[in-house]
Design a protein around this motif. Sequence first.
Motif, short mmCIF file in Angstrom:
data_model
loop_
_atom_site.label_atom_id
_atom_site.label_comp_id
_atom_site.label_asym_id
_atom_site.label_seq_id
_atom_site.Cartn_x
_atom_site.Cartn_y
_atom_site.Cartn_z
N LYS A 173 -21.65 21.96 -35.31
CA LYS A 173 -21.03 23.27 -35.35
C LYS A 173 -22.02 24.35 -34.91
CE LYS A 173 -18.72 26.52 -38.48
NZ LYS A 173 -18.33 26.78 -39.89
N GLY A 174 -21.54 25.22 -34.03
CA GLY A 174 -22.35 26.33 -33.56
C GLY A 174 -23.29 25.99 -32.42
N VAL A 175 -23.31 24.72 -31.98
CA VAL A 175 -24.21 24.29 -30.90
C VAL A 175 -23.42 24.20 -29.60
CG1 VAL A 175 -25.66 22.40 -30.06
CG2 VAL A 175 -25.72 23.04 -32.47
N SER A 176 -24.01 24.70 -28.53
CA SER A 176 -23.40 24.62 -27.20
C SER A 176 -24.37 23.97 -26.24
CB SER A 176 -23.01 26.02 -26.69
OG SER A 176 -24.17 26.85 -26.56
N ILE A 177 -23.83 23.35 -25.20
CA ILE A 177 -24.65 22.64 -24.22
C ILE A 177 -24.17 22.97 -22.82
CG2 ILE A 177 -23.20 20.57 -24.34
CD1 ILE A 177 -25.76 18.90 -23.93
N ILE A 221 -30.59 20.30 -18.69
CA ILE A 221 -29.66 20.49 -19.81
C ILE A 221 -30.23 21.53 -20.77
CG2 ILE A 221 -28.47 19.32 -21.69
CD1 ILE A 221 -28.83 16.71 -20.13
N SER A 222 -29.40 22.48 -21.13
CA SER A 222 -29.80 23.53 -22.06
C SER A 222 -28.93 23.45 -23.31
CB SER A 222 -29.65 24.91 -21.40
OG SER A 222 -29.92 25.95 -22.32
N ILE A 223 -29.57 23.45 -24.46
CA ILE A 223 -28.87 23.38 -25.75
C ILE A 223 -29.21 24.63 -26.55
CG2 ILE A 223 -28.57 22.07 -27.89
CD1 ILE A 223 -29.47 19.58 -26.37
N GLU A 224 -28.16 25.33 -27.03
CA GLU A 224 -28.36 26.56 -27.80
C GLU A 224 -27.57 26.49 -29.09
OE1 GLU A 224 -27.30 29.88 -25.43
OE2 GLU A 224 -28.91 29.59 -23.96
N SER A 225 -28.04 27.21 -30.10
CA SER A 225 -27.35 27.28 -31.38
C SER A 225 -27.23 28.74 -31.81
CB SER A 225 -28.10 26.48 -32.45
OG SER A 225 -27.47 26.61 -33.70
N GLN A 226 -26.02 29.14 -32.21
CA GLN A 226 -25.78 30.51 -32.67
C GLN A 226 -25.84 30.61 -34.19
OE1 GLN A 226 -25.56 33.00 -30.64
NE2 GLN A 226 -25.53 31.79 -28.76
N PRO A 282 -26.26 25.18 -38.76
CA PRO A 282 -25.18 24.37 -39.31
C PRO A 282 -25.54 23.60 -40.57
CG PRO A 282 -26.09 23.35 -37.35
CD PRO A 282 -26.75 24.68 -37.48
N SER A 283 -26.78 23.16 -40.69
CA SER A 283 -27.18 22.40 -41.89
C SER A 283 -28.64 22.72 -42.19
CB SER A 283 -26.99 20.90 -41.67
OG SER A 283 -27.66 20.47 -40.51
N ARG A 284 -28.83 23.60 -43.15
CA ARG A 284 -30.18 24.11 -43.45
C ARG A 284 -31.13 22.96 -43.79
NH1 ARG A 284 -32.00 29.19 -44.76
NH2 ARG A 284 -29.83 29.92 -44.70
N GLY A 285 -32.19 22.84 -43.00
CA GLY A 285 -33.23 21.84 -43.25
C GLY A 285 -32.87 20.44 -42.81
N LYS A 286 -31.65 20.20 -42.36
CA LYS A 286 -31.23 18.85 -41.98
C LYS A 286 -31.12 18.75 -40.46
CE LYS A 286 -27.52 15.47 -42.61
NZ LYS A 286 -26.19 15.23 -43.21
N PRO A 287 -31.86 17.84 -39.85
CA PRO A 287 -31.78 17.71 -38.38
C PRO A 287 -30.46 17.08 -37.94
CG PRO A 287 -33.23 16.03 -39.29
CD PRO A 287 -32.85 16.91 -40.44
N GLU A 288 -30.04 17.42 -36.73
CA GLU A 288 -28.86 16.84 -36.10
C GLU A 288 -29.30 16.22 -34.78
OE1 GLU A 288 -25.81 16.76 -37.23
OE2 GLU A 288 -25.65 18.30 -38.79
N SER A 289 -28.45 15.34 -34.23
CA SER A 289 -28.80 14.70 -32.97
C SER A 289 -27.61 14.73 -32.01
CB SER A 289 -29.25 13.26 -33.19
OG SER A 289 -28.19 12.47 -33.69
#
Length: 615
Positions: free
Chosen positions: A233-237, A270-275, A278-285
Amino acid sequence: MNLYFSKKDDMDNAKILGTDIMSQMQSITSDFRIGFGSFVGKRGMAGSHDPCIGDQNCSSYKNILQLTNNGGEFTQLLNLQQIPETQDSPEGALDAIMQAAVCEEQIGWRDVPRLLIISTDAGFNFAGDGKLGGVKLPNDGNCHLENNMYTMSHHYDYPSIAQLVQKLNDHNIQIIFAVTEELQPVFKELKNQIPKSAVGMLSSNSSNIIKLITDAYNSLSSQVILENSKLPKGVSITYKSICKNGLEGTGKNGRKCSDISVGDEVTFKISIESQECPSRGKPESIKIKPVGITEEVEVVLNFICECQCSAKGEPNSNKCNRHGTFECGTCNCNPGHVGNLCGCNTDDLYMEDVDANCRMNNGADICSNNGDCVCGSCECKKRYNPAEIYSGKFCECDNFNCDRANNKLCGGHGRCECRMCVCDRNYTGSACDCSLDISTCMAKNGQICNGRGTCNCGTCKCTDSKFQGPTCEICPTCPGVCGQHMACVQCRAFQTGEKKDTCKRDCDYFVLTKVNDLQSLPQPTDSFPIKHCKERDVHDNWFFYTISNRNDIKEIHVFGTQEHDMPAGPMATFLRTHHVPSSSSLSSILFGPTKWLSFMCVFAFSLVLTPLFAF
């Protein structure tokens, strides 16, 4: 392959294709394996044409040969296949595709590009059709091959197209439909639903299937398309491709490169951005990979949910009334204190009193619903667009809700202050759409609107109905207009007059319309003035015309006649009473025989005496 080919030569020719396909594909790749299976319809689907009559082990799909590099074995097993006497149409092609895709171990798939060819001369059943045979459970998308037989054919319905797309994509399988001519439209529609699939023509004797497979394989292999897993959530590519010859692509085209051959190298940025966090302190992949290839890149995202400047905060800062930490340019208040500068003690506040101080009046919303009431004063909300600002004691003002003109705020000629436009110099109006510049209203004589109108927002509004045009200078009914246009009317209407030789050059500035009688000439109205003209030429022939302007286009309507056709009036009455010949001119009337002159004098004298007598 469809085991129930409607023509025997299709099956016979298919039996010798094994080694030929092997030989052809080895010219493309040095590591190639081939296998095959057969499919029919579900039991009970075809009534008297049930494909499984007399065969208790019958299944809608059977894996006959696992993937192998032994072309001889492929041909040997293929030669053992026979066309049954009973036939079923359409068949269980989608059941076969599903099982061939998900049963990786039984089929023998490896982590290399995978190609699945469906060869048939009939259509296919899909989700929902199983109910015709009493099968009601939806397809579960799992492998159910036991002893190379699909054991749950009678238990699960056919898969849906969406299920197939997902499974083919998950298992990196590219599909080719080799079908007869009459089935091309149906399978092309199916192709449009399955990415990177292809449809080829299966000829009447199936001899072109080798070329079909190699051409389709080359077509599928010549394009690289990137895809990614579901984004947090909140991540765009975004993708940018740099293909052969330096050709760049962005947007949808940034995901792919075409016309790729063995040894070619292409690049994807590839560019990845986050507005948001989404999960404080927890990495996503996120996993990114080319379609049809098992290799993938996993990108691990570690979100920065707090500013780095927080570590340099100033506890109990004087800037926060010693009741908060000054960090990153703002006050982070200690418990029990609120406000921009932590100057408000929550124990001293009563909610009713606080809210009252944040209302414009008793019936108004707190902070006009555009802010929060903190410590008895409004803190206005921030907009997503930093240029758009709420302001005012009660957040009642903003700089983006003003009138617009030409789709621009304040017409592009002012600024929005507290929902009212403050116009630039020389502009006025609620949307600053009225220009005060009078240069566009100046007539040739230097007067505004020729002294016959008013200049309103740079446009003349004529107050004298006789005048028209952008600067009120056109007067089609003013004296002298008739004589001004007489020569051109003559040459245009009758090819006579002093301008007949230069008519085309001098007289093309109006639209001419000839009418058949006087009653057909246009008549003036309050909003559309018209000048009526009556002239006669050197041969004493009368002609009548009107002059008007319509949408800045001059229009002239003309009617030509002789003297004896003049409209009624004193002169006409005199001419008709005394039988003046039609060729006579006015001078012959005045200076001809004495009786004409004396009568004319009496007539004129009576006209003079009548008003004197009345006076």
